[in-house]
Design a protein around this motif. Structure first.
Motif, PDB file in Angstrom:
ATOM      1  N   LEU A  13       7.727 -41.456  11.055  1.00 11.52           N
ATOM      2  CA  LEU A  13       8.619 -40.359  11.386  1.00 11.52           C
ATOM      3  C   LEU A  13       8.307 -39.196  10.459  1.00 11.52           C
ATOM      4  CD1 LEU A  13      10.320 -43.217  11.671  1.00 11.52           C
ATOM      5  CD2 LEU A  13      12.205 -41.686  12.181  1.00 11.52           C
ATOM      6  N   GLU A  14       8.353 -37.982  11.005  1.00 13.69           N
ATOM      7  CA  GLU A  14       8.129 -36.775  10.208  1.00 13.69           C
ATOM      8  C   GLU A  14       9.093 -35.690  10.656  1.00 13.69           C
ATOM      9  OE1 GLU A  14       4.113 -35.443  10.532  1.00 13.69           O
ATOM     10  OE2 GLU A  14       3.237 -37.262   9.673  1.00 13.69           O
ATOM     11  N   ALA A  15       9.488 -34.846   9.714  1.00  8.31           N
ATOM     12  CA  ALA A  15      10.323 -33.692  10.038  1.00  8.31           C
ATOM     13  C   ALA A  15      10.149 -32.648   8.946  1.00  8.31           C
ATOM     14  CB  ALA A  15      11.796 -34.086  10.162  1.00  8.31           C
ATOM     15  N   PRO A  16      10.009 -31.371   9.313  1.00  4.56           N
ATOM     16  CA  PRO A  16       9.900 -30.323   8.297  1.00  4.56           C
ATOM     17  C   PRO A  16      11.162 -30.197   7.441  1.00  4.56           C
ATOM     18  CG  PRO A  16       9.150 -29.532  10.433  1.00  4.56           C
ATOM     19  CD  PRO A  16       9.810 -30.847  10.681  1.00  4.56           C
ATOM     20  N   GLU A  17      12.347 -30.502   8.043  1.00  6.84           N
ATOM     21  CA  GLU A  17      13.598 -30.363   7.306  1.00  6.84           C
ATOM     22  C   GLU A  17      14.564 -31.473   7.723  1.00  6.84           C
ATOM     23  OE1 GLU A  17      15.246 -26.535   8.120  1.00  6.84           O
ATOM     24  OE2 GLU A  17      13.492 -25.450   7.376  1.00  6.84           O
ATOM     25  N   LEU A  18      15.384 -31.925   6.774  1.00 10.45           N
ATOM     26  CA  LEU A  18      16.466 -32.846   7.102  1.00 10.45           C
ATOM     27  C   LEU A  18      17.641 -32.613   6.190  1.00 10.45           C
ATOM     28  CD1 LEU A  18      16.221 -36.506   5.804  1.00 10.45           C
ATOM     29  CD2 LEU A  18      15.061 -34.615   4.689  1.00 10.45           C
ATOM     30  N   THR A  19      18.839 -32.966   6.683  1.00 10.49           N
ATOM     31  CA  THR A  19      20.068 -32.915   5.904  1.00 10.49           C
ATOM     32  C   THR A  19      20.839 -34.201   6.158  1.00 10.49           C
ATOM     33  OG1 THR A  19      20.208 -30.502   6.112  1.00 10.49           O
ATOM     34  CG2 THR A  19      22.213 -31.663   5.464  1.00 10.49           C
ATOM     35  N   LEU A  20      21.235 -34.882   5.078  1.00 14.10           N
ATOM     36  CA  LEU A  20      22.039 -36.093   5.164  1.00 14.10           C
ATOM     37  C   LEU A  20      23.385 -35.825   4.503  1.00 14.10           C
ATOM     38  CD1 LEU A  20      19.391 -38.790   4.110  1.00 14.10           C
ATOM     39  CD2 LEU A  20      19.963 -38.028   6.426  1.00 14.10           C
ATOM     40  N   ASP A  21      24.485 -36.109   5.216  1.00 12.39           N
ATOM     41  CA  ASP A  21      25.827 -35.925   4.684  1.00 12.39           C
ATOM     42  C   ASP A  21      26.384 -37.252   4.181  1.00 12.39           C
ATOM     43  OD1 ASP A  21      25.879 -33.196   5.278  1.00 12.39           O
ATOM     44  OD2 ASP A  21      26.589 -33.566   7.316  1.00 12.39           O
ATOM     45  N   ASN A  22      26.851 -37.251   2.930  1.00 19.36           N
ATOM     46  CA  ASN A  22      27.407 -38.445   2.287  1.00 19.36           C
ATOM     47  C   ASN A  22      26.491 -39.663   2.456  1.00 19.36           C
ATOM     48  OD1 ASN A  22      29.873 -37.231   1.329  1.00 19.36           O
ATOM     49  ND2 ASN A  22      30.590 -37.248   3.450  1.00 19.36           N
ATOM     50  N   PRO A  23      25.236 -39.535   2.068  1.00 24.08           N
ATOM     51  CA  PRO A  23      24.311 -40.660   2.241  1.00 24.08           C
ATOM     52  C   PRO A  23      24.417 -41.678   1.105  1.00 24.08           C
ATOM     53  CG  PRO A  23      23.150 -38.828   1.276  1.00 24.08           C
ATOM     54  CD  PRO A  23      24.562 -38.346   1.517  1.00 24.08           C
ATOM     55  N   GLU A  24      24.035 -42.914   1.415  1.00 22.47           N
ATOM     56  CA  GLU A  24      23.813 -43.965   0.430  1.00 22.47           C
ATOM     57  C   GLU A  24      22.491 -44.632   0.769  1.00 22.47           C
ATOM     58  OE1 GLU A  24      27.019 -46.729   0.298  1.00 22.47           O
ATOM     59  OE2 GLU A  24      28.238 -45.467  -1.010  1.00 22.47           O
ATOM     60  N   LEU A  25      21.677 -44.855  -0.231  1.00 28.62           N
ATOM     61  CA  LEU A  25      20.377 -45.492  -0.034  1.00 28.62           C
ATOM     62  C   LEU A  25      20.278 -46.716  -0.929  1.00 28.62           C
ATOM     63  CD1 LEU A  25      20.008 -42.176   0.097  1.00 28.62           C
ATOM     64  CD2 LEU A  25      17.624 -42.778   0.415  1.00 28.62           C
ATOM     65  N   ASN A  26      19.945 -47.854  -0.346  1.00 25.87           N
ATOM     66  CA  ASN A  26      19.646 -49.046  -1.146  1.00 25.87           C
ATOM     67  C   ASN A  26      18.170 -48.954  -1.535  1.00 25.87           C
ATOM     68  OD1 ASN A  26      20.780 -51.623  -2.146  1.00 25.87           O
ATOM     69  ND2 ASN A  26      19.083 -52.470  -0.978  1.00 25.87           N
ATOM     70  N   THR A  27      17.918 -48.648  -2.793  1.00 29.07           N
ATOM     71  CA  THR A  27      16.608 -48.192  -3.251  1.00 29.07           C
ATOM     72  C   THR A  27      15.957 -49.207  -4.188  1.00 29.07           C
ATOM     73  OG1 THR A  27      17.591 -45.968  -3.195  1.00 29.07           O
ATOM     74  CG2 THR A  27      15.434 -46.184  -4.231  1.00 29.07           C
ATOM     75  N   HIS A  28      14.626 -49.291  -4.112  1.00 28.30           N
ATOM     76  CA  HIS A  28      13.874 -50.195  -4.981  1.00 28.30           C
ATOM     77  C   HIS A  28      12.856 -49.453  -5.845  1.00 28.30           C
ATOM     78  CE1 HIS A  28      15.681 -53.363  -2.598  1.00 28.30           C
ATOM     79  NE2 HIS A  28      15.276 -52.718  -1.533  1.00 28.30           N
ATOM     80  N   PHE A  29      12.590 -48.196  -5.501  1.00 30.44           N
ATOM     81  CA  PHE A  29      11.603 -47.414  -6.250  1.00 30.44           C
ATOM     82  C   PHE A  29      11.898 -45.941  -6.036  1.00 30.44           C
ATOM     83  CE2 PHE A  29       7.664 -44.919  -6.130  1.00 30.44           C
ATOM     84  CZ  PHE A  29       7.121 -45.197  -7.382  1.00 30.44           C
ATOM     85  N   LEU A  30      11.786 -45.157  -7.100  1.00 28.79           N
ATOM     86  CA  LEU A  30      11.961 -43.704  -7.022  1.00 28.79           C
ATOM     87  C   LEU A  30      11.028 -43.048  -8.020  1.00 28.79           C
ATOM     88  CD1 LEU A  30      13.410 -40.982  -6.374  1.00 28.79           C
ATOM     89  CD2 LEU A  30      15.085 -41.607  -8.127  1.00 28.79           C
ATOM     90  N   SER A  31      10.289 -42.052  -7.544  1.00 30.81           N
ATOM     91  CA  SER A  31       9.470 -41.253  -8.450  1.00 30.81           C
ATOM     92  C   SER A  31       9.518 -39.806  -7.992  1.00 30.81           C
ATOM     93  CB  SER A  31       8.016 -41.749  -8.483  1.00 30.81           C
ATOM     94  OG  SER A  31       7.363 -41.480  -7.253  1.00 30.81           O
ATOM     95  N   ALA A  32       9.257 -38.898  -8.919  1.00 33.31           N
ATOM     96  CA  ALA A  32       9.234 -37.472  -8.604  1.00 33.31           C
ATOM     97  C   ALA A  32       8.204 -36.801  -9.496  1.00 33.31           C
ATOM     98  CB  ALA A  32      10.603 -36.836  -8.822  1.00 33.31           C
ATOM     99  N   GLN A  33       7.459 -35.863  -8.917  1.00 37.65           N
ATOM    100  CA  GLN A  33       6.496 -35.107  -9.722  1.00 37.65           C
ATOM    101  C   GLN A  33       7.247 -34.282 -10.760  1.00 37.65           C
ATOM    102  OE1 GLN A  33       3.756 -32.742  -7.463  1.00 37.65           O
ATOM    103  NE2 GLN A  33       2.853 -31.795  -9.262  1.00 37.65           N
TER     104      GLN A  33
END
Length: 201
Positions: free
Chosen positions: A158-178
């Motif tokens: 899936l791809e999209a130039p823009e997205l907005t999530l309202d009140n999201p929760e993510l069950n996460t196992h990895f996160l990185s940022a430049q």
């Protein structure tokens, strides 16, 4: 020894195929319905929770991957890539079961929480998740594409130039940022004891 290794790889491939196909079907149907799935924490999987009032992102990509979790050495996940992101009301939290290690002292679990007092802005964010929940999701220019391949993890993306999530929760196992800026950063360690919670602000 060599034959056993080949059988192990074959079994892993079958498991990966089934898990990847199932995850792909779930992600696709739930993303397009506008209301995504989650039950945190996901039993038998593990993960830390990222929640927010709103997440705005650009250059969004999502595709199936296999990765490590707290409970499993290999597990089907979704890779989420964002070129840029603005996260309002960030809360990153992890509940750690300490009953075996600290139960004798009445400490059953510890909550680690990271919060921000402003809008968190990051570039080149990469996440691995096994659950997403959002009250509403808006995509600009969403494209879902399947591919002719023998690898089930490359079947769809899936791809999209823009997205907005309202009140999201993510069950996460990895996160990185430049790069990432977290204004008003607070880190809290809260011990949950037989007599109540201790710590935090």
């Amino acid at each position: 020894m060599g034959n056993a290794l080949q059988i192990s790889k074959k079994r892993l491939g079958i498991i990966a195929s089934a898990a990847g196909a199932g995850l792909t079907a779930l992600l696709l149907s739930l993303f397009l319905s506008g209301s995504l799935f989650a039950a945190f924490p996901i039993a038998g999987v593990g993960g830390f929770t990222i929640s927010a009032d709103e997440i705005e992102g650009a250059d969004f990509e999502l595709y199936p991957v296999l990765g490590e979790t707290e409970e499993n050495p290999v597990w089907a996940q979704a890779a989420v890539e964002l070129g840029t992101a603005a996260i309002d009301g960030l809360v990153l939290s992890k509940n750690i079961n300490t009953e075996d290690a600290l139960g004798a002292y009445g400490v059953n679990s510890v909550d680690v929480q990271v919060t921000s007092s402003g809008v968190v802005e990051g570039d080149e964010l990469s996440l691995r998740v096994s659950g997403i929940d959002s009250e509403d999701s808006q995509f600009a220019g969403l494209q879902v594409q399947e591919h002719y391949t023998d690898n089930p993890l490359n079947v769809i993306d899936l791809e999209a130039p823009e997205l907005t999530l309202d009140n999201p929760e993510l069950n996460t196992h990895f996160l990185s940022a430049q790069s990432i800026g977290i204004p008003g950063l607070q880190v809290q360690v809260i011990s949950n004891t037989d007599d109540g919670s201790i710590g935090g602000f």
